[in-house]
Design a protein around this motif. Structure first.
Motif, PDB file in Angstrom:
ATOM      1  N   ALA A  59      -5.447  15.887   5.116  1.00 61.08           N
ATOM      2  CA  ALA A  59      -5.700  16.181   3.703  1.00 61.08           C
ATOM      3  C   ALA A  59      -4.716  15.460   2.801  1.00 61.08           C
ATOM      4  CB  ALA A  59      -5.633  17.672   3.468  1.00 61.08           C
ATOM      5  N   VAL A  60      -3.452  15.470   3.183  1.00 61.08           N
ATOM      6  CA  VAL A  60      -2.419  14.793   2.402  1.00 61.08           C
ATOM      7  C   VAL A  60      -1.759  13.757   3.301  1.00 61.08           C
ATOM      8  CG1 VAL A  60      -0.300  15.086   1.081  1.00 61.08           C
ATOM      9  CG2 VAL A  60      -2.024  16.876   1.055  1.00 61.08           C
ATOM     10  N   PRO A  61      -2.103  12.498   3.135  1.00 62.07           N
ATOM     11  CA  PRO A  61      -1.521  11.473   4.005  1.00 62.07           C
ATOM     12  C   PRO A  61      -0.080  11.158   3.624  1.00 62.07           C
ATOM     13  CG  PRO A  61      -2.986  10.467   2.422  1.00 62.07           C
ATOM     14  CD  PRO A  61      -3.083  11.948   2.219  1.00 62.07           C
ATOM     15  N   GLU A  62       0.710  10.840   4.599  1.00 60.44           N
ATOM     16  CA  GLU A  62       2.103  10.419   4.380  1.00 60.44           C
ATOM     17  C   GLU A  62       2.141   8.897   4.427  1.00 60.44           C
ATOM     18  OE1 GLU A  62       4.629  12.333   3.628  1.00 60.44           O
ATOM     19  OE2 GLU A  62       3.379  14.124   3.722  1.00 60.44           O
ATOM     20  N   ASN A  63       1.887   8.270   3.301  1.00 63.67           N
ATOM     21  CA  ASN A  63       1.825   6.817   3.266  1.00 63.67           C
ATOM     22  C   ASN A  63       2.498   6.252   2.021  1.00 63.67           C
ATOM     23  OD1 ASN A  63      -0.030   7.734   1.478  1.00 63.67           O
ATOM     24  ND2 ASN A  63      -1.729   6.515   2.221  1.00 63.67           N
ATOM     25  N   ARG A  64       3.749   6.577   1.852  1.00 64.48           N
ATOM     26  CA  ARG A  64       4.481   6.105   0.679  1.00 64.48           C
ATOM     27  C   ARG A  64       4.576   4.586   0.628  1.00 64.48           C
ATOM     28  NH1 ARG A  64       7.255   9.457  -2.506  1.00 64.48           N
ATOM     29  NH2 ARG A  64       7.570  11.586  -1.832  1.00 64.48           N
ATOM     30  N   GLU A  65       4.890   3.951   1.755  1.00 62.71           N
ATOM     31  CA  GLU A  65       5.054   2.503   1.750  1.00 62.71           C
ATOM     32  C   GLU A  65       3.737   1.785   1.481  1.00 62.71           C
ATOM     33  OE1 GLU A  65       4.271   4.051   5.707  1.00 62.71           O
ATOM     34  OE2 GLU A  65       6.036   4.363   4.474  1.00 62.71           O
ATOM     35  N   GLU A  66       2.639   2.334   1.950  1.00 61.21           N
ATOM     36  CA  GLU A  66       1.337   1.739   1.672  1.00 61.21           C
ATOM     37  C   GLU A  66       0.983   1.883   0.184  1.00 61.21           C
ATOM     38  OE1 GLU A  66      -3.244   1.941   3.326  1.00 61.21           O
ATOM     39  OE2 GLU A  66      -1.786   3.423   3.979  1.00 61.21           O
ATOM     40  N   GLY A  67       1.287   3.014  -0.396  1.00 61.80           N
ATOM     41  CA  GLY A  67       1.059   3.215  -1.827  1.00 61.80           C
ATOM     42  C   GLY A  67       1.937   2.323  -2.679  1.00 61.80           C
ATOM     43  N   TYR A  68       3.174   2.131  -2.256  1.00 61.26           N
ATOM     44  CA  TYR A  68       4.074   1.233  -2.994  1.00 61.26           C
ATOM     45  C   TYR A  68       3.564  -0.200  -2.940  1.00 61.26           C
ATOM     46  CZ  TYR A  68       8.243  -1.166  -4.536  1.00 61.26           C
ATOM     47  OH  TYR A  68       9.110  -1.973  -5.236  1.00 61.26           O
ATOM     48  N   ARG A  69       3.114  -0.643  -1.761  1.00 54.96           N
ATOM     49  CA  ARG A  69       2.566  -1.999  -1.642  1.00 54.96           C
ATOM     50  C   ARG A  69       1.337  -2.176  -2.517  1.00 54.96           C
ATOM     51  NH1 ARG A  69       2.835  -1.609   4.060  1.00 54.96           N
ATOM     52  NH2 ARG A  69       0.609  -1.267   3.921  1.00 54.96           N
ATOM     53  N   TYR A  70       0.511  -1.134  -2.613  1.00 57.53           N
ATOM     54  CA  TYR A  70      -0.702  -1.214  -3.423  1.00 57.53           C
ATOM     55  C   TYR A  70      -0.363  -1.287  -4.914  1.00 57.53           C
ATOM     56  CZ  TYR A  70      -5.119   0.049  -5.580  1.00 57.53           C
ATOM     57  OH  TYR A  70      -6.234   0.063  -6.361  1.00 57.53           O
ATOM     58  N   SER A  71       0.585  -0.465  -5.341  1.00 57.79           N
ATOM     59  CA  SER A  71       0.889  -0.422  -6.779  1.00 57.79           C
ATOM     60  C   SER A  71       1.755  -1.586  -7.236  1.00 57.79           C
ATOM     61  CB  SER A  71       1.569   0.897  -7.132  1.00 57.79           C
ATOM     62  OG  SER A  71       2.843   0.969  -6.529  1.00 57.79           O
ATOM     63  N   GLN A  72       2.600  -2.110  -6.385  1.00 50.84           N
ATOM     64  CA  GLN A  72       3.491  -3.206  -6.765  1.00 50.84           C
ATOM     65  C   GLN A  72       3.012  -4.513  -6.137  1.00 50.84           C
ATOM     66  OE1 GLN A  72       5.801  -2.769  -9.030  1.00 50.84           O
ATOM     67  NE2 GLN A  72       5.265  -0.612  -9.102  1.00 50.84           N
ATOM     68  N   HIS A  73       1.861  -4.967  -6.563  1.00 56.19           N
ATOM     69  CA  HIS A  73       1.297  -6.196  -6.015  1.00 56.19           C
ATOM     70  C   HIS A  73       1.984  -7.412  -6.632  1.00 56.19           C
ATOM     71  CE1 HIS A  73      -1.023  -6.150  -9.737  1.00 56.19           C
ATOM     72  NE2 HIS A  73      -1.317  -4.891  -9.437  1.00 56.19           N
ATOM     73  N   CYS A  74       1.668  -8.600  -6.154  1.00 57.26           N
ATOM     74  CA  CYS A  74       2.358  -9.837  -6.544  1.00 57.26           C
ATOM     75  C   CYS A  74       2.271 -10.113  -8.036  1.00 57.26           C
ATOM     76  CB  CYS A  74       1.790 -11.019  -5.769  1.00 57.26           C
ATOM     77  SG  CYS A  74       2.062 -10.907  -4.004  1.00 57.26           S
ATOM     78  N   PHE A  75       1.114  -9.900  -8.635  1.00 61.55           N
ATOM     79  CA  PHE A  75       0.958 -10.193 -10.059  1.00 61.55           C
ATOM     80  C   PHE A  75       1.827  -9.261 -10.904  1.00 61.55           C
ATOM     81  CE2 PHE A  75      -1.559  -9.981 -14.074  1.00 61.55           C
ATOM     82  CZ  PHE A  75      -1.317 -11.285 -14.472  1.00 61.55           C
ATOM     83  N   ARG A  76       1.903  -7.985 -10.528  1.00 57.50           N
ATOM     84  CA  ARG A  76       2.744  -7.046 -11.272  1.00 57.50           C
ATOM     85  C   ARG A  76       4.222  -7.390 -11.107  1.00 57.50           C
ATOM     86  NH1 ARG A  76       1.454  -0.857 -11.091  1.00 57.50           N
ATOM     87  NH2 ARG A  76      -0.136  -1.606 -12.486  1.00 57.50           N
TER      88      ARG A  76
END
Length: 78
Positions: free
Chosen positions: A35-52
């Motif tokens: 229900a609640v995934p533990e994926n902080r590093e995956e979320g960080y990679r998604y939100s802080q992409h190369c263009f940003r």
């Protein structure tokens, strides 16, 4: 026609990006089990992409050359 094609392409790109790379979207059953995934590093990679990351180091100006031209004081006006 070109504008609508461009906007449609942008919408399709964003939807595809969200389905395949967003850590909150769970398409396959293996990822849906928690229900609640533990994926902080995956979320960080998604939100802080190369263009940003590229834009984070730049000043928030649309036309920097024009802004510098009008904001610099001329030595000839003294």
């Amino acid at each position: 026609m070109a504008a609508m094609s461009f906007v449609s392409a942008l919408c399709i790109f964003q939807l595809t990006r969200n389905v395949f790379t967003n850590p909150d979207v769970r398409v396959n059953k293996a990822r849906r089990s928690s229900a609640v995934p533990e994926n902080r590093e995956e979320g960080y990679r998604y939100s802080q992409h190369c263009f940003r990351k590229y834009l984070s180091g730049r000043r928030p100006e649309i036309f920097p050359a024009v802004n510098n031209f009008f904001s610099k004081a001329d030595d000839s006006t003294k």
